[in-house]
Design a protein around this motif. Structure first.
Motif, mmCIF file in Angstrom:
data_model
loop_
_atom_site.group_PDB
_atom_site.id
_atom_site.type_symbol
_atom_site.label_atom_id
_atom_site.label_comp_id
_atom_site.label_asym_id
_atom_site.label_seq_id
_atom_site.Cartn_x
_atom_site.Cartn_y
_atom_site.Cartn_z
ATOM 1 N N TYR A 130 46.238 20.125 100.756
ATOM 2 C CA TYR A 130 46.406 20.922 101.970
ATOM 3 C C TYR A 130 45.304 20.632 102.991
ATOM 4 N N GLY A 185 43.104 27.403 108.503
ATOM 5 C CA GLY A 185 43.839 28.398 107.733
ATOM 6 C C GLY A 185 43.340 28.474 106.297
ATOM 7 N N ALA A 214 45.309 32.448 110.850
ATOM 8 C CA ALA A 214 45.798 32.291 109.479
ATOM 9 C C ALA A 214 44.662 32.286 108.465
ATOM 10 N N TYR A 235 47.319 32.067 117.200
ATOM 11 C CA TYR A 235 48.664 31.498 117.224
ATOM 12 C C TYR A 235 49.537 32.571 117.819
ATOM 13 N N ILE A 268 55.341 23.229 112.991
ATOM 14 C CA ILE A 268 54.414 22.588 112.053
ATOM 15 C C ILE A 268 54.923 21.180 111.752
ATOM 16 N N ARG A 271 53.761 17.619 106.721
ATOM 17 C CA ARG A 271 52.519 17.448 105.943
ATOM 18 C C ARG A 271 52.927 16.997 104.553
ATOM 19 N N MET A 302 52.708 24.464 101.948
ATOM 20 C CA MET A 302 52.115 25.785 102.154
ATOM 21 C C MET A 302 51.983 26.130 103.642
ATOM 22 N N THR A 303 51.719 25.121 104.462
ATOM 23 C CA THR A 303 51.514 25.401 105.873
ATOM 24 C C THR A 303 52.786 25.961 106.492
ATOM 25 N N ASN A 306 53.730 29.496 105.810
ATOM 26 C CA ASN A 306 52.938 30.528 106.473
ATOM 27 C C ASN A 306 52.971 30.431 107.989
ATOM 28 N N SER A 307 53.858 29.636 108.528
ATOM 29 C CA SER A 307 53.794 29.402 109.970
ATOM 30 C C SER A 307 55.066 29.772 110.709
ATOM 31 N N HIS A 357 44.378 18.633 116.374
ATOM 32 C CA HIS A 357 44.489 19.446 115.153
ATOM 33 C C HIS A 357 44.053 18.621 113.934
ATOM 34 N N ARG A 360 46.709 16.786 112.411
ATOM 35 C CA ARG A 360 47.731 17.614 111.756
ATOM 36 C C ARG A 360 48.834 18.018 112.719
HETATM 37 O O1 173 Z 1 46.812 23.116 110.384
HETATM 38 C C1 173 Z 1 47.182 24.088 109.730
HETATM 39 O O2 173 Z 1 47.327 23.981 108.523
HETATM 40 C C2 173 Z 1 47.461 25.332 110.433
HETATM 41 O O3 173 Z 1 47.158 25.366 111.584
HETATM 42 C C3 173 Z 1 48.097 26.514 109.790
HETATM 43 C C4 173 Z 1 49.066 27.220 110.505
HETATM 44 C C5 173 Z 1 49.668 28.321 109.916
HETATM 45 C C6 173 Z 1 49.333 28.718 108.644
HETATM 46 C C7 173 Z 1 48.365 28.020 107.933
HETATM 47 C C8 173 Z 1 47.737 26.930 108.516
#
Ligand code: 173
Length: 487
Positions: A130, A185, A214, A235, A268, A271, A302-303, A306-307, A357, A360
């Protein structure tokens, strides 16, 4: 007084309609909360009727469960005499704590690459994937660093560098040196102290942390650990009221000095490392209460889990909406073209972070230092209209000095700070100290005594990358050509 509950009773509450978990000796009813869990229902289901202390502790701050569940959902206290070995069994495998003992001592860490090396060997596979991972082929992530090495210093000699100063002001805040800790995050994936270590170390070392939306620790706890000042990264939520409530909390904290609004991941990115490594535990974030998993093949692990809350409809007009909710300086984080830097000036922002980023966002986006050079060449007026910060690939003090010479007022450090969190607060302090000393040495070797006063493009030779900056005129002419073809 909490009721003493035998383990045999807990283990009966092991299905979706009635699901209990034990965390640090207390029993909680997760039935209502399970569908809302940002990390998904599955991880809760996996521990149904069992002790989830270990897995919970790997990703959450100790107080989060109390803050999230209602008092009526605290069932009682486990009756210790009834615990069997089986109740403690978890499906989680490698953890950070089990490997911590073998980590080299901090004395052996002499640069930020050493920290990365430790992380590659000692973080759980998921945490490494991650944190270290970026988008698609990681080309921008790697080129961020590589291009910095194609900028040469042009040192001056015999300048009496017996003492040097690195003090700087960043968005009105006095710092020992112009470094900020990038918002990232779920820092707790890197080590238990997570954002708390970052907050405390930033304070003792005289720099500043930018707290992430995050983050893994609840915002209140991070602010409590922040003695004086921080930045906050926002965000923007699809549900604007949620963002407005968060901004209100930020305004009222009295500690936040600027609001950074992230604009480079309206969605996102892919990844792949994060996607490939299936989690032992599903890591989530404390401050996000929405969850949208994806069943498509877009891949961000995981990103992406959670996004789902991030508003991809965000546009420049939203700066006015933000301005209506805060008096803090507004900094647009994720500027990747000099034209957008000019837009930020037009829309009345106080700062920008030139950033992709950490690679990213869009893979093969140009390296951040190249964007900074484009600003110098194509719109130098931007540097006096607002503050230009930068992040992406900074590993050496000399990298920081180069960016300051090219007009940046502050440099963000992301991944290396997370790798330092493996060692807790002292690790982060150690990393900052390394950078500071490297900055001072680079200055002395180049003939600068005061970083902010003396730095200028004269100290850097960019001839190896200058040709990569298209001239304003060139792109303008191309536009006219296209227009004429249409006619
Ligand atoms: O780059 C990331 O991983 C990020 O910005 C993010 C966004 C949302 C939830 C977790 C990480």
């Amino acid at each position: 007084m909490l009721r003493k509950v035998p383990m045999s009773e807990v283990s009966q509450h092991n299905h979706d309609e009635n699901i209990w978990l034990v965390i640090s000796g207390k029993i909680y009813d997760f039935t209502r909360f399970m569908p809302e869990h940002p990390g998904g229902a599955d991880v809760i289901r996996r521990y149904a009727g069992r002790d989830a202390t270990k897995v919970y502790g790997e990703v959450h701050s100790p107080n989060l469960v109390q803050m999230t569940l209602h008092p009526s959902e605290v069932i009682g206290e486990i009756d210790d005499s009834t615990i069997t070995f089986d109740a403690h069994q978890s499906t989680a495998t490698k953890t950070t704590s089990s490997t911590q003992a073998e980590m080299p001592s901090l004395d052996n860490i002499i640069n930020l690459y050493d920290l990365e090396d430790v992380a590659s060997k000692h973080l759980s596979q998921k945490a490494w994937a991650y944190i270290n991972g970026a988008s698609n082929d990681n080309i921008t992530r790697d080129e961020n660093q590589a291009l910095m090495r194609r900028i040469w210093f042009r040192p001056s000699v015999m300048r009496d560098v017996s003492s040097v100063g690195t003090r700087a002001k960043l968005l009105g805040t006095d710092l020992e040196c112009p470094i900020f800790i990038c918002p990232t995050g779920a820092v707790r994936m890197a080590g238990n102290e997570g954002e708390i270590a970052l907050a405390k170390a930033a304070a003792t070392m005289g720099i500043i942390q930018c707290i992430a939306t995050a983050s893994s620790y609840p915002l209140e706890e991070i602010l409590d650990a922040t003695p004086e000042r921080a930045f906050f990264q926002l965000y923007v939520n699809k549900d604007r009221q949620k963002s407005e409530a968060l901004i209100k909390q930020i305004n009222e904290s009295g500690k936040v000095r600027a609001l950074f609004i992230t604009v480079d991941v309206p969605v996102i990115s892919k990844r792949e490392a994060d996607e490939r490594v299936k989690p032992d535990v599903v890591i989530d974030t404390a401050n996000i209460k929405t969850h949208k998993g994806g069943s498509d093949k877009k891949g961000a692990g995981m990103t992406r889990q959670n996004s789902g809350f991030i508003d991809s409809a965000l546009s420049w007009n939203d700066i006015e909406w933000l301005r209506g909710h805060t008096k803090l300086p507004i900094v647009v984080k994720g500027i990747q073209s000099w034209r957008d830097a000019k837009m930020a000036v037009q829309y009345g922002c106080q700062g920008i972070v030139v950033s992709n980023h950490g690679g990213r966002a869009a893979d093969t986006a140009q390296p951040a230092i190249l964007t900074l050079l484009e600003l110098q060449k194509n719109c130098p007026e931007v540097f006096s209209a607002l503050e230009v910060l930068i992040d992406g690939g900074f590993r050496r003090g000399s990298d920081v000095v180069k960016a300051i010479c090219l007009g940046a007022s502050g440099v963000g450090i992301g991944r290396p700070m997370l790798y330092a969190v493996q060692y807790g607060q002292v690790g982060v302090e150690h990393a900052i100290q390394i950078l500071r000393e490297e900055i001072e040495t680079a200055m002395q070797l180049c003939g600068m005594t005061d970083l902010i006063r003396d730095s200028s493009p004269d100290y850097v030779n960019t001839c190896q990358i200058d040709h990569l900056v298209p001239s304003k005129r060139h792109s303008y002419l191309r536009k006219i050509e296209r227009f004429q073809t249409k006619l």
